[in-house]
Enzyme design. Structure first.
Site, PDB file in Angstrom:
ATOM      1  N   ASP A  32       0.868  -1.168   0.000  1.00 53.88           N
ATOM      2  CA  ASP A  32       0.000   0.000   0.000  1.00 53.88           C
ATOM      3  C   ASP A  32       0.914   1.230   0.000  1.00 53.88           C
ATOM      4  O   ASP A  32       2.144   1.133   0.012  1.00 53.88           O
ATOM      5  CB  ASP A  32      -0.983  -0.031   1.188  1.00 53.88           C
ATOM      6  CG  ASP A  32      -2.188   0.877   0.943  1.00 53.88           C
ATOM      7  OD1 ASP A  32      -2.129   1.724   0.020  1.00 53.88           O
ATOM      8  OD2 ASP A  32      -3.191   0.763   1.668  1.00 53.88           O
TER       9      ASP A  32
HETATM   10  C1  BGC Z   1      -5.150   3.120   0.337  1.00 50.04           C
HETATM   11  C2  BGC Z   1      -5.423   2.062  -0.696  1.00 50.04           C
HETATM   12  C3  BGC Z   1      -5.360   2.633  -2.082  1.00 50.04           C
HETATM   13  C4  BGC Z   1      -4.021   3.286  -2.281  1.00 50.04           C
HETATM   14  C5  BGC Z   1      -3.803   3.840  -3.666  1.00 50.04           C
HETATM   15  C6  BGC Z   1      -3.929   3.944   0.006  1.00 50.04           C
HETATM   16  O1  BGC Z   1      -3.831   5.048   0.825  1.00 50.04           O
HETATM   17  O2  BGC Z   1      -4.989   2.518   1.595  1.00 50.04           O
HETATM   18  O3  BGC Z   1      -6.658   1.457  -0.437  1.00 50.04           O
HETATM   19  O4  BGC Z   1      -5.594   1.644  -3.038  1.00 50.04           O
HETATM   20  O5  BGC Z   1      -3.903   4.338  -1.342  1.00 50.04           O
HETATM   21  O6  BGC Z   1      -4.497   4.997  -3.889  1.00 50.04           O
END
Ligand code: BGC
Length: 719
Positions: free
Chosen positions: A284
């Site tokens: 993530d």
């Molecule tokens: C979130 C994810 C997301 C990623 C990309 C993160 O902050 O936890 O769910 O897919 O950002 O935008």
């Protein structure tokens, strides 16, 4: 199961991947494992050509993600995607295209004029997997039409604590609903194979345990026993892997002191080895960097990179620099990360690129564009929103409302769009009212359309916290007050709260409204169940809308004024007190404390249904038998209606404390007034299994009960 020719094709692709990996330099391989955010080189429409060249041509990154601040037109996406792919394929030695990834969480929320659906929590309330499938289908089509072939969805976390700010993104507290809806969504995203111009690769996330932090705060540690993880958290992910989802994103937080990003146990031993997962594992946001800046399990970036890659991470969402790239190259040279691990990661990444057809044609596909913005998508959005609404209270048939009356509408969600949409709506936070398309209606506007402007009095403004939204000026001239309360939009950490109570100013407004002596109907637009116990008995009707999306206001008006008969039921236990958060699958000892405001599965209708007795084909089954269950459902009221039915089982006695009940099946049936239908279900001993104290998933001989609402029937499972 793959057919012969499918197998041959797969072998062929695997061979091509190996040939390609064989030609790649270490730098090219590590480039593939690097994911950079779009705004690194494109900011509010302005390209930084030097940084663009650095990212795509010099470092040859495997993936780019995210959007340029807010939703843009489809054509603008095409320019961005084609420019990236042109550079990647024409100006690099091997010409490997970029896998672009986006969060299209409840519709293609970063492309203007795409359709926005209810968040998952509402989809779970529909108890209709077809809806989850249709939403994913349309989202896939509109995302692919935008030129993007990878969607970071669905969320497969099982939520228990509603204070957690991403509650709305989940399918609620029950693992079976999470699994069924999740698998339906994956089926929708990936239907007809990833080469189809109407499909995208799904990304199951956030593996594993993200919603269950001890503090309820976003991205904080969870402490979870193995037996609980196996019984409640793993099944949706395992099912998703079995159903072919090709990418997976890791939980930013930790379990039992180990950030999942460095957990070889979860990433390699369980996911890749035990479950045989062949897809790619992406971190993530910034989560390798956080290993040393926040989790403090690594001394520096280099150590963090080494730990994460050796644990089984294939791609790093860095996303804003090349520290990962530089350190990983050095680590391989120093022998700290084996080349075999790098080759394996790159193989997994290329597999997705081959599968999505990028290797043949990475540019925006004409065929895909045709699928954007079809009129029928709006019908699906309306149907999904309608089915997601849960009628919680309806005292003395206060609802539906008569259309020939004056209504007074107030509250922060009365004339705003953000509370109906929540996170990931045109922006990450979803809270920019000015960025919502003009055609989307607020509750006030939808009611005006329904009963005529002349019948609506509404002081509320298009700004959640505006003081006029807390006003009752004009209420005396109406016979009914519609109070639209809830939460403004938020996403992730900015949505952390310390108190689950509905805000004081809203509670005050509700009390003042009830003091007017008129009929008061409460509509709740919220991402998580906020506590409303001090106002519940002052309301004549309560409709829970959660985050119903762009057709939400229309759906709400339809239910309030009787065009639509509500049929959603709760996918969570709506708490009454913040100190009493207990799931429906609690133990016998907790039963006397399970005292939610509304229990799991609660939801009213404008008609009445009568359930017959539960009918079992056998009262004793063997471990290989199928138990056939039937129940007659009759519409005993005056209106056509849909009835959602949850089927639970209870293990009377087990070697470890059995839950009071576990959901095993759900369905929904439509009935005309006076009509009866039989709902039928099939269970086997596999459905009765649980993880015992040796962590084996087994069913134990003994007595069980099948439970549907207040109907029960016992049977015996015999060796
Ligand atoms: C979130 C994810 C997301 C990623 C990309 C993160 O902050 O936890 O769910 O897919 O950002 O935008």
């Amino acid at each position: 199961m793959a057919s012969c020719s499918e197998k041959e094709q797969n072998n062929d692709i695997e061979q091509k991947i190996q040939e390609l990996v064989g030609q790649m330099t270490l730098e090219e391989k590590v480039g593939q494992m690097t994911q950079i955010k779009l705004t690194y080189f494109l900011n509010k429409g302005k390209w930084d050509e030097e940084k663009f060249k650095e990212t795509i041509i010099d470092k040859k990154v495997g993936s780019v993600l995210n959007n340029d601040y807010s939703a843009i037109e489809m054509e603008r996406w095409h320019k961005i995607i084609n420019k990236i792919q042109d550079a990647a394929t024409k100006e690099t030695r091997l010409g490997i295209p970029v896998l672009y990834g986006i969060d299209a969480i409840h519709g293609t929320n970063y492309t203007q004029n795409a359709t926005i659906f209810p968040h998952n929590i509402g989809v779970a309330a529909t108890r209709n997997t077809r809806i989850a499938h249709q939403i994913a289908r349309i989202t896939a089509a509109e995302t692919r039409a935008s030129g993007i072939r990878w969607n970071f969805d669905p969320v497969l976390g099982v939520a228990q604590n509603p204070i957690w700010p991403r509650y709305e993104e989940t399918f609620g507290e029950d693992p079976f609903i999470v699994e069924e809806m999740g698998v339906a969504a994956i089926g929708g995203y990936e239907e007809d194979g990833l080469k189809s111009p109407a499909s995208v690769a799904s990304c199951i996330k956030h593996y594993i345990g993200y919603p269950l932090s001890q503090s309820g705060k976003d991205r904080t540690p969870a402490y979870l026993p193995e037996i609980f993880i196996k019984e409640y958290l793993e099944p949706p992910f395992k099912a998703a892997v079995e159903n072919g989802s090709m990418t997976l994103m890791v939980n930013s937080a930790s379990i039992n002191g180990v950030p999942i990003h460095v957990s070889k146990k979860y990433l390699t031993d369980i996911l890749k080895k035990k479950w045989g997962y062949k897809g790619l594992v992406v971190t993530d946001w910034k989560d390798i960097i956080y290993l040393y800046t926040e989790h403090k399990v690594a001394r520096n970036n280099k150590e963090a990179v080494k730990m994460a890659i050796n644990a089984g991470i294939d791609m790093s969402m860095v996303p804003n620099d090349f520290t990962f790239y530089d350190d990983l190259i050095q680590l391989v040279r120093e022998g700290e990360v084996p080349m075999s691990r790098i080759n394996n990661a790159v193989t997994r990444i290329l597999r997705v690129k081959f599968a999505t057809g990028l290797m043949e044609n990475p540019s925006v596909e004409e065929e895909a564009i045709k699928n954007f913005g079809k009129a029928e998508y709006k019908e699906t959005a309306l149907n999904a929103a309608q089915q997601s609404l849960v009628l919680l209270e309806n005292i003395n048939k206060a609802l539906p409302l008569d259309k020939n009356q004056k209504v007074f509408i107030t509250g922060p969600a009365a004339n705003t769009l953000a509370p109906l949409h929540g996170s990931w709506s045109y922006t990450w936070q979803g809270d920019k009212e000015e960025l919502y398309p003009k055609h989307i209606q607020t509750i006030k506007e939808a009611i005006e359309q329904e009963i005529g402007k002349e019948n609506v009095i509404c002081p509320a403004q298009n700004d959640f916290n505006h003081k006029d939204n807390f006003s009752l000026r004009g209420a005396n001239n109406a016979s009914t007050i519609i109070l639209c309360l809830g939460e403004n939009a938020y996403a992730e950490t900015p949505g952390n709260i310390d108190n689950l109570d509905l805000s004081e100013n809203q509670v005050k407004l509700a009390k003042e409204a009830s003091a007017k002596g008129k009929k008061v109907i409460l509509v709740l637009a919220e991402g998580r169940p906020r506590i409303v116990n001090t106002i519940v008995d002052k309301m004549d009707g309560i409709l829970l809308a959660m985050r119903p999306g762009e057709k939400g206001a229309e759906a709400i008006a339809d239910v309030l004024f009787g065009n639509y008969n509500p049929n959603g039921i709760l996918p969570f236990s709506y708490p009454k007190q913040s100190g009493n958060i207990i799931t429906y699958y609690h133990s016998c000892r907790e039963a006397k404390f399970y005292d939610p405001q509304w229990p799991f599965g609660h939801g009213l209708s404008y008609t009445t249904f009568k359930l017959g007795n539960i009918n079992l084909n056998q009262d004793t089954i063997s471990f290989t038998d199928t138990l056939k269950i039937a129940i007659e459902v009759k519409n005993t009221g005056q209106r056509k209606g849909q009835k959602a039915i949850d089927l639970f089982t209870r293990d009377s006695v087990a070697s470890i404390i059995p839950p009071q009940k576990r959901l095993r099946r759900f369905t929904k049936i439509e009935l005309n007034p006076g009509e009866s239908k039989k709902a039928r279900f099939f269970l086997t001993s596999e459905d009765l299994q649980f993880h015992n104290s040796s962590l084996n998933n087994i069913a134990e001989e003994g007595e069980f009960q099948v439970m549907i609402e207040n109907q029960k029937q016992s049977f015996y499972l015999k060796k």
